[in-house]
Design a protein around this motif. Sequence first.
Motif, short mmCIF file in Angstrom:
data_model
loop_
_atom_site.label_atom_id
_atom_site.label_comp_id
_atom_site.label_asym_id
_atom_site.label_seq_id
_atom_site.Cartn_x
_atom_site.Cartn_y
_atom_site.Cartn_z
N VAL A 26 39.87 42.92 42.69
CA VAL A 26 39.71 43.55 41.25
C VAL A 26 41.60 43.46 41.33
O VAL A 26 42.26 43.91 41.80
CB VAL A 26 39.24 44.57 41.48
CG1 VAL A 26 39.49 45.61 40.16
CG2 VAL A 26 37.92 45.09 41.51
N ASN A 27 41.82 42.97 40.45
CA ASN A 27 43.34 42.55 40.26
C ASN A 27 43.45 43.73 38.72
O ASN A 27 43.34 43.36 37.64
CB ASN A 27 43.23 41.53 39.33
CG ASN A 27 43.65 40.98 40.78
OD1 ASN A 27 44.86 40.51 41.40
ND2 ASN A 27 42.70 39.11 40.96
N HIS A 28 44.34 44.47 39.05
CA HIS A 28 45.04 45.07 38.51
C HIS A 28 46.30 45.09 37.97
O HIS A 28 47.72 45.50 38.00
CB HIS A 28 44.60 46.52 37.97
CG HIS A 28 45.31 47.56 37.12
ND1 HIS A 28 44.85 47.34 35.63
CD2 HIS A 28 45.83 48.64 37.16
CE1 HIS A 28 45.20 48.68 35.03
NE2 HIS A 28 45.80 49.37 36.20
N THR A 32 46.19 43.58 43.30
CA THR A 32 44.64 43.73 43.66
C THR A 32 45.00 45.92 43.82
O THR A 32 45.47 45.76 44.33
CB THR A 32 43.68 43.16 44.67
OG1 THR A 32 44.47 44.00 45.67
CG2 THR A 32 44.11 41.70 44.38
N ASP A 504 42.10 47.07 29.76
CA ASP A 504 41.28 46.18 30.59
C ASP A 504 40.92 46.07 31.45
O ASP A 504 39.90 45.52 32.63
CB ASP A 504 43.09 45.55 30.51
CG ASP A 504 43.24 44.53 28.92
OD1 ASP A 504 42.92 44.75 28.61
OD2 ASP A 504 44.68 44.98 29.10
N LEU A 505 41.32 46.69 32.47
CA LEU A 505 41.00 46.81 33.53
C LEU A 505 39.11 47.14 33.96
O LEU A 505 38.85 47.04 34.82
CB LEU A 505 40.71 48.12 34.79
CG LEU A 505 41.02 48.72 36.30
CD1 LEU A 505 40.95 47.61 36.70
CD2 LEU A 505 41.73 49.37 36.76
N GLN A 507 37.55 46.28 31.63
CA GLN A 507 36.39 45.40 31.07
C GLN A 507 36.25 44.72 32.51
O GLN A 507 35.07 43.37 32.44
CB GLN A 507 37.00 44.63 30.05
CG GLN A 507 36.33 43.45 29.98
CD GLN A 507 35.01 43.68 28.77
OE1 GLN A 507 34.83 44.46 28.12
NE2 GLN A 507 34.05 43.10 29.37
N ALA A 508 37.62 44.43 32.84
CA ALA A 508 37.58 43.33 34.40
C ALA A 508 36.21 43.82 35.19
O ALA A 508 35.35 43.17 35.90
CB ALA A 508 38.63 43.64 35.36
N ASN A 511 32.96 43.28 33.69
CA ASN A 511 32.19 41.55 33.93
C ASN A 511 31.65 41.64 35.36
O ASN A 511 30.92 41.25 35.72
CB ASN A 511 33.67 41.26 33.49
CG ASN A 511 34.08 41.24 32.49
OD1 ASN A 511 33.38 41.58 31.62
ND2 ASN A 511 35.72 40.81 32.22
N ASP A 512 32.48 42.52 36.56
CA ASP A 512 31.78 41.94 37.92
C ASP A 512 30.25 42.84 37.72
O ASP A 512 29.85 42.13 38.64
CB ASP A 512 32.57 42.97 38.96
CG ASP A 512 34.13 42.25 38.79
OD1 ASP A 512 34.22 41.03 38.60
OD2 ASP A 512 35.32 43.17 39.27
#
Length: 529
Positions: A26-28, A32, A504-505, A507-508, A511-512
């Motif tokens: 998980v990138n933020h 990560t 944004d985090l 939403q990421a 998605n995962d």
Amino acid sequence: MAISLSGGGYRAAAFHLGALSYLHIVNHEGETLLERIKIISTISGGTFTGVQYALKLAEGQGFQACFSHLYALLRKDALVTEALHLVNHPHEWSAKGKTHNLINAFSEIYQRDYCQGATLAALLAGPLGHLETFAFNATDMYNTLPFRFQNGGKLGNGEVSVDWAAAAEIRLGDVMAASSCFPGGFEPLAFPKDFAAGPKSALMQYWQSQPDYPANIPLLDGGILDNQGIESVELAEKRRIKDGHPPIGTFIVSDVSEREPAPLDLPQPPGGGLLGWLTLTGLRRLLALLLVLAGLGVVFSWGARPGLLVLSALAGFLSLAFFAIIGFGERKLSQAVVQEVDNRAERTQLMRNLRVIRKTPLSVLWQLVSVRLFSLSDILQNTFMARIRRLQFRYLYNSDNWKGRLVSNNIYSLATNAAASEAGKLPPMPKPSAAMMATAKLAAAMPTALWFSTQEEQEGMLDALIIAGQINLCYQLLLHLRQDVKATADAGLLSAAVQSSLKDLEQAILNDFNQFVVNEKWLLQQLKV
């Protein structure tokens, strides 16, 4: 961020490996979530994972190297077999000064296979990448305090501690053994004897130079006092703030403890049958009769009936063997009484009273022993440790200091929180797939052990545990953003820019989660490549 990894044998090691692997992808804001971890605190099985990751960071490697190494060892699943081999072959031990017992045999395997010969010097020598503080926790039974192998505060506790130069020789395999030395399953480790490089090593000289320290202290599993590693994180954060650094933003408590332990399955009361009336005295008489019959069989079959001769000789040998076992057991019991009871008059009376055991049916004796063993195990695993866990969690979650900063990555989180979300007790959340729920249920069913049973291997338990760590944490982080972080934002405590970044985090992570719904194995498949 900070993370603590609970105890729980292989179940914990694999589940936490899954949790770290999810943080790793998980990138933020350019890094990560795993790279945001500043503090790690581990207990027992969690220390398997924590030591591996810290060691790979010290070697300049990343998480993938940690995952590949630990996954291969857990998949090999030869820990118990190899440790038992070493118990029977102490000449093969690399640490010659160790006590030759089971826990030290395990530490030899940890040192050779898991830690590849590394000592604490590897973790104390320099920076560990993003990781500022580690604490691998054991329990000091002499002072009834945690004993922390760490790079901040004291290495030890407030009563006994070791300076960094002397601690450098401590093998990481011994740290793993101390943290996972579960009472009843293992003997305590003697500190510093079982940790020192030799009788004249820096560690022994330092310890012996402290006038108030006992010769050795017994160390056991860190989960006895804190199976979630919570206190070490709190202390590390206080030191961090004292040094002028900001407090931890998010604390992930990764825990494989059961939500509702299975009820104690008491052994059935003594029944009838042979064991219902046979006593030790009766067994002796029966064995004596068999011995006489065996002797007669040998005499009458000598030179005439070889089959009967062999059978008679075998019956005689077994009768004598059982006689010896019963006598040996009674002698050991007498020695234990003599050792524990100093008063001669009391000892004599107690020995007289114990003779009634010879006239007690064997079924009753088994009932007396088995109920005590089962209830003692239940007290340790369910009653005592569960009570400590509840008290720690109650304190943690009722603390204003930690309000809005906690993420509970429990092994049962997906099932319980998904149901709570559907019932409207939690914010709306995406629904896990049937495959995700089945995997989480399978993982939560594994008992605390340092091996996988044949059935568990056939069920793919190792992969299930890793996937459970991934999907549980993915879900819990999403819930944290939608519940706790949203409440902080609604209170006007977050800037518009921070809120946008956290959206944004969210939403990421969503998605995962949707990828897990489609294929719960997608991340594990990536890591295996």
